[in-house]
Design a protein around this motif. Structure first.
Motif, PDB file in Angstrom:
ATOM      1  N   LYS A 111      89.279  91.453  60.989  1.00  0.00           N
ATOM      2  CA  LYS A 111      88.073  92.215  60.733  1.00  0.00           C
ATOM      3  C   LYS A 111      87.286  91.535  59.625  1.00  0.00           C
ATOM      4  N   LYS A 112      85.961  91.521  59.794  1.00  0.00           N
ATOM      5  CA  LYS A 112      85.070  91.065  58.735  1.00  0.00           C
ATOM      6  C   LYS A 112      84.178  92.239  58.384  1.00  0.00           C
ATOM      7  N   ARG A 113      84.233  92.669  57.166  1.00  0.00           N
ATOM      8  CA  ARG A 113      83.508  93.878  56.792  1.00  0.00           C
ATOM      9  C   ARG A 113      82.001  93.668  56.841  1.00  0.00           C
ATOM     10  N   ARG A 114      81.327  94.738  57.197  1.00  0.00           N
ATOM     11  CA  ARG A 114      79.863  94.803  57.293  1.00  0.00           C
ATOM     12  C   ARG A 114      79.265  93.843  58.324  1.00  0.00           C
ATOM     13  N   LYS A 115      80.070  93.289  59.203  1.00  0.00           N
ATOM     14  CA  LYS A 115      79.555  92.365  60.216  1.00  0.00           C
ATOM     15  C   LYS A 115      79.741  92.901  61.634  1.00  0.00           C
ATOM     16  N   GLY A 116      80.463  93.967  61.794  1.00  0.00           N
ATOM     17  CA  GLY A 116      80.724  94.512  63.116  1.00  0.00           C
ATOM     18  C   GLY A 116      81.740  93.694  63.902  1.00  0.00           C
ATOM     19  N   TYR A 117      82.527  92.896  63.201  1.00  0.00           N
ATOM     20  CA  TYR A 117      83.496  92.006  63.859  1.00  0.00           C
ATOM     21  C   TYR A 117      84.892  92.603  63.736  1.00  0.00           C
ATOM     22  N   LYS A 118      85.465  92.992  64.869  1.00  0.00           N
ATOM     23  CA  LYS A 118      86.840  93.490  64.903  1.00  0.00           C
ATOM     24  C   LYS A 118      87.504  92.929  66.147  1.00  0.00           C
ATOM     25  N   ILE A 119      88.680  92.357  65.998  1.00  0.00           N
ATOM     26  CA  ILE A 119      89.468  91.835  67.118  1.00  0.00           C
ATOM     27  C   ILE A 119      90.887  92.361  66.953  1.00  0.00           C
ATOM     28  N   LYS A 120      91.404  92.933  68.020  1.00  0.00           N
ATOM     29  CA  LYS A 120      92.791  93.402  68.004  1.00  0.00           C
ATOM     30  C   LYS A 120      93.539  92.719  69.140  1.00  0.00           C
ATOM     31  N   ASN A 121      94.544  91.943  68.803  1.00  0.00           N
ATOM     32  CA  ASN A 121      95.387  91.274  69.781  1.00  0.00           C
ATOM     33  C   ASN A 121      96.840  91.562  69.447  1.00  0.00           C
ATOM     34  N   GLY A 122      97.710  91.225  70.360  1.00  0.00           N
ATOM     35  CA  GLY A 122      99.120  91.382  70.110  1.00  0.00           C
ATOM     36  C   GLY A 122      99.925  90.585  71.104  1.00  0.00           C
ATOM     37  N   PHE A 123     101.182  90.388  70.770  1.00  0.00           N
ATOM     38  CA  PHE A 123     102.082  89.702  71.695  1.00  0.00           C
ATOM     39  C   PHE A 123     103.510  90.126  71.402  1.00  0.00           C
ATOM     40  N   ARG A 124     104.375  89.867  72.348  1.00  0.00           N
ATOM     41  CA  ARG A 124     105.793  90.171  72.185  1.00  0.00           C
ATOM     42  C   ARG A 124     106.559  88.849  72.217  1.00  0.00           C
ATOM     43  N   PRO A 125     107.178  88.458  71.113  1.00  0.00           N
ATOM     44  CA  PRO A 125     107.913  87.189  71.097  1.00  0.00           C
ATOM     45  C   PRO A 125     109.177  87.276  71.955  1.00  0.00           C
ATOM     46  N   ILE A 126     109.583  86.142  72.499  1.00  0.00           N
ATOM     47  CA  ILE A 126     110.785  86.079  73.328  1.00  0.00           C
ATOM     48  C   ILE A 126     111.933  85.547  72.476  1.00  0.00           C
ATOM     49  N   PHE A 127     113.071  86.228  72.535  1.00  0.00           N
ATOM     50  CA  PHE A 127     114.262  85.842  71.796  1.00  0.00           C
ATOM     51  C   PHE A 127     115.393  85.517  72.763  1.00  0.00           C
ATOM     52  N   SER A 128     116.375  84.805  72.267  1.00  0.00           N
ATOM     53  CA  SER A 128     117.611  84.557  73.009  1.00  0.00           C
ATOM     54  C   SER A 128     118.752  85.164  72.214  1.00  0.00           C
ATOM     55  N   LYS A 129     119.607  85.892  72.898  1.00  0.00           N
ATOM     56  CA  LYS A 129     120.799  86.455  72.266  1.00  0.00           C
ATOM     57  C   LYS A 129     121.923  85.455  72.479  1.00  0.00           C
ATOM     58  N   ILE A 130     122.515  84.979  71.379  1.00  0.00           N
ATOM     59  CA  ILE A 130     123.594  83.997  71.490  1.00  0.00           C
ATOM     60  C   ILE A 130     124.863  84.545  70.861  1.00  0.00           C
ATOM     61  N   LYS A 131     125.980  84.017  71.308  1.00  0.00           N
ATOM     62  CA  LYS A 131     127.284  84.361  70.738  1.00  0.00           C
ATOM     63  C   LYS A 131     127.926  83.082  70.252  1.00  0.00           C
ATOM     64  N   VAL A 132     128.443  83.090  69.031  1.00  0.00           N
ATOM     65  CA  VAL A 132     129.106  81.927  68.475  1.00  0.00           C
ATOM     66  C   VAL A 132     130.530  81.910  69.004  1.00  0.00           C
ATOM     67  N   ILE A 133     130.893  80.812  69.661  1.00  0.00           N
ATOM     68  CA  ILE A 133     132.237  80.690  70.231  1.00  0.00           C
ATOM     69  C   ILE A 133     133.195  80.132  69.183  1.00  0.00           C
ATOM     70  N   SER A 134     132.832  78.968  68.621  1.00  0.00           N
ATOM     71  CA  SER A 134     133.720  78.362  67.631  1.00  0.00           C
ATOM     72  C   SER A 134     132.975  77.319  66.814  1.00  0.00           C
ATOM     73  N   PHE A 135     133.605  76.942  65.700  1.00  0.00           N
ATOM     74  CA  PHE A 135     133.125  75.853  64.867  1.00  0.00           C
ATOM     75  C   PHE A 135     134.021  74.651  65.143  1.00  0.00           C
ATOM     76  N   LEU A 136     133.414  73.509  65.419  1.00  0.00           N
ATOM     77  CA  LEU A 136     134.188  72.302  65.735  1.00  0.00           C
ATOM     78  C   LEU A 136     134.098  71.300  64.593  1.00  0.00           C
ATOM     79  N   GLU A 137     135.243  70.936  64.059  1.00  0.00           N
ATOM     80  CA  GLU A 137     135.307  69.914  63.011  1.00  0.00           C
ATOM     81  C   GLU A 137     135.917  68.661  63.604  1.00  0.00           C
ATOM     82  N   GLU A 138     135.298  67.525  63.341  1.00  0.00           N
ATOM     83  CA  GLU A 138     135.813  66.261  63.874  1.00  0.00           C
ATOM     84  C   GLU A 138     136.525  65.481  62.793  1.00  0.00           C
TER      85      GLU A 138
END
Length: 105
Positions: free
Chosen positions: A78-105
């Motif tokens: 929004k810009k005040r006193r200019k009549g400018y208003k924009i409303k947008n939105g989005f939904r981010p995509i996530f991945s659910k992961i499970k940690v199996i193990s830690f590997l040490e070499e």
């Protein structure tokens, strides 16, 4: 309890063994097991190993369980006193992961 701090898509996450975490979208198939090699810190039995910047000999084995959308994020401009208003939105995509193990070499 063992844990590792890893870098996934430019963000740092603290991963515990056999726990679930939501991370930014990983473009892999569901059920696929992948290895993360960007480990910044590894803690095991009271001893912490710190990378400079990453640890070469340690990797984290994870499994991708699900891809889902997060809550809607509203962007309002929004810009005040200019009549400018924009409303947008989005939904981010996530991945659910499970940690199996830690590997040490």
């Amino acid at each position: 309890m063992n844990y590792a701090i890893v870098n996934i898509k430019g963000m740092q996450f603290k991963l515990f063994e056999k726990k679930y975490v939501y991370v930014p979208y990983l473009s892999q198939d569901l059920g696929k097991k992948i290895s993360i090699k960007k480990v910044l810190l590894f803690y095991k039995n009271g001893i912490a190993k710190i990378g400079t910047p990453i640890l070469e000999k340690i990797s984290v084995q994870i499994e991708i369980l699900n891809h889902l959308k997060g809550k809607k994020i509203i962007i309002f401009k929004k810009k005040r006193r200019k009549g400018y208003k924009i409303k947008n939105g989005f939904r981010p995509i996530f991945s659910k992961i499970k940690v199996i193990s830690f590997l040490e070499e």
